[in-house]
Motif scaffolding. Structure first.
Motif, PDB file in Angstrom:
ATOM      1  N   GLU A 141      -8.086   2.399  -2.997  1.00 24.60           N
ATOM      2  CA  GLU A 141      -8.965   2.422  -1.516  1.00 24.60           C
ATOM      3  C   GLU A 141      -9.453   3.630  -1.344  1.00 24.60           C
ATOM      4  O   GLU A 141      -8.767   4.667  -1.541  1.00 24.60           O
TER       5      GLU A 141
ATOM      6  N   LYS B 108     -11.594  -3.435   3.782  1.00 27.70           N
ATOM      7  CA  LYS B 108     -10.355  -3.411   4.664  1.00 27.70           C
ATOM      8  C   LYS B 108     -10.876  -3.188   5.951  1.00 27.70           C
ATOM      9  O   LYS B 108     -11.349  -2.072   6.315  1.00 27.70           O
TER      10      LYS B 108
ATOM     11  N   ASP C 113     -11.855   1.273   2.600  1.00 32.05           N
ATOM     12  CA  ASP C 113     -10.743   1.538   3.524  1.00 32.05           C
ATOM     13  C   ASP C 113     -11.906   1.687   4.940  1.00 32.05           C
ATOM     14  O   ASP C 113     -12.744   2.350   5.012  1.00 32.05           O
TER      15      ASP C 113
ATOM     16  N   GLU D 125       0.953  -1.323  -0.012  1.00 33.21           N
ATOM     17  CA  GLU D 125      -0.009   0.091  -0.096  1.00 33.21           C
ATOM     18  C   GLU D 125       0.905   1.075   0.160  1.00 33.21           C
ATOM     19  O   GLU D 125       1.868   1.466   0.734  1.00 33.21           O
TER      20      GLU D 125
ATOM     21  N   ASN E  58      -4.319   4.992  -2.105  1.00 29.83           N
ATOM     22  CA  ASN E  58      -5.388   5.673  -1.378  1.00 29.83           C
ATOM     23  C   ASN E  58      -5.840   6.962  -2.250  1.00 29.83           C
ATOM     24  O   ASN E  58      -5.060   7.640  -2.515  1.00 29.83           O
TER      25      ASN E  58
HETATM   26 MG    MG Z   1      -5.794   2.657   2.989  1.00 31.54          MG
END
Ligand code: MG
Ligand code: C2E
Ligand code: MG
Ligand code: MG
Length: 270
Positions: free
Chosen positions: A144, A195, A174, A53, A112
């Motif tokens: 995400e 997540k 997320d 990530e 992200n």
């Molecule tokens: Mg994240």
């Protein structure tokens, strides 16, 4: 001091910090004090590294380290997230193509994304353009977005998820469990994975309610055909429980901290 005064003084402190962040962010953009770090994600079915990530950092000689939990909301409000987000995408995909070149062909990268980048920034086209530029397979990308972001502009977000879905880019929700997304709302979006928020993982081995929540989320996700990813795993016992519950992917300090491209590849390329 009564409760009201306490609240007021906290707000004054927060306001002062908020104004200070304006300077810190402008200063950091101008001088390129942002950098990207990468945290490993491990597949619980194979036990192997799945990918990384990408997480942004801000560190300047004048202001020190400022965490993304603090500055992302600020740059989202000021609009600076559009420029910063472009830089994050470019840097991450540039680094990702480097990782792949040194023998990490099969890995994935998780990005992200801020809802502002979807609503005002045409993030879908930007990501696709960068994938072509760096010769990256869309199937190796996960996007995400936080669960709380869904409520802002659900139609635009749903459309963007659909576009990503058509190209084979996976979408993960997320910090799942902390927002307000109802199960009904979830059905309206093309989502590939959940997540589970760190706060639930934190108590999974010690708190009955956290354990129950995690096992319910995993069971529900499995029935809906969604992947589950646990974030913030710090203890072996937490990892073992998640494995038993059938969680798909694990992330946390136990497995690896976020670190520079060089450190990440040195640790994981055997
Ligand atoms: Mg994240
Ligand atoms: P997130 O996307 O949920 O990222 C996970 C956060 O948990 C990261 O914090 C990571 O360093 C931290 N973490 C991972 N494993 C552990 C663990 O075992 N224990 C503990 N205590 N923490 C762990 P970080 O890097 O400070 O990022 C915070 C949030 O800021 C992220 O949460 C994400 O929402 C946002 N953010 C970070 N980078 C970006 C970015 O490039 N773009 C956007 N839009 N948001 C970002
Ligand atoms: Mg998270
Ligand atoms: Mg978070």
């Amino acid at each position: 001091m009564n409760a009201f005064n306490t609240l007021e003084s906290i707000n004054t402190v927060n306001m002062a910090r908020w104004h200070e962040l304006e300077q810190i962010m402008a200063h950091s953009m101008k001088n390129h004090y942002f950098k990207m770090v990468y945290q490993p994600l491990v597949s619980l079915t194979s036990g192997q590294l799945m990918g990384f990530e990408s997480l942004v950092r801000c560190e300047s000689p004048r202001y020190g380290i400022v965490g993304p939990d603090e500055f992302i909301p600020h740059v989202e409000q000021s609009g600076m997230i559009l420029d910063l987000g472009d830089w994050i995408l470019e840097q991450t995909l540039h680094d990702f193509s480097k990782m792949k070149k040194i023998g990490m062909e099969g890995i994935t990268i998780s990005l992200n994304i801020s809802p502002v980048q979807i609503i005002e920034g045409d993030v879908f086209s930007k990501v696709m353009k960068l994938l072509r530029k760096h010769n990256v397979d869309p199937a190796s990308i996960k996007v995400e977005l936080t669960e709380t972001a869904l409520i802002h502009s659900p139609h635009k977000i749903a459309k963007t998820f659909e576009q990503f879905n058509k190209e084979g880019v996976k979408v993960w929700l997320d910090d799942f469990g902390t927002g307000y997304a109802s199960l009904g709302l979830l059905r309206q979006f093309n989502i590939d994975g959940l997540k589970i928020d760190r706060s639930f993982i934190n108590g999974i081995a010690t708190n009955n309610e956290d354990f129950t929540l995690c096992s319910a989320i995993i069971a529900m996700a499995q029935r809906l055909g969604l992947e589950t990813i646990a974030e913030g795993i710090e203890q072996r016992e937490q990892l073992q429980i998640l494995e038993q519950l059938g969680c798909d992917v694990a992330q946390g300090y136990l497995l690896g901290r976020p670190s520079s491209l060089e450190n990440s590849t040195a640790t994981w390329v055997k």
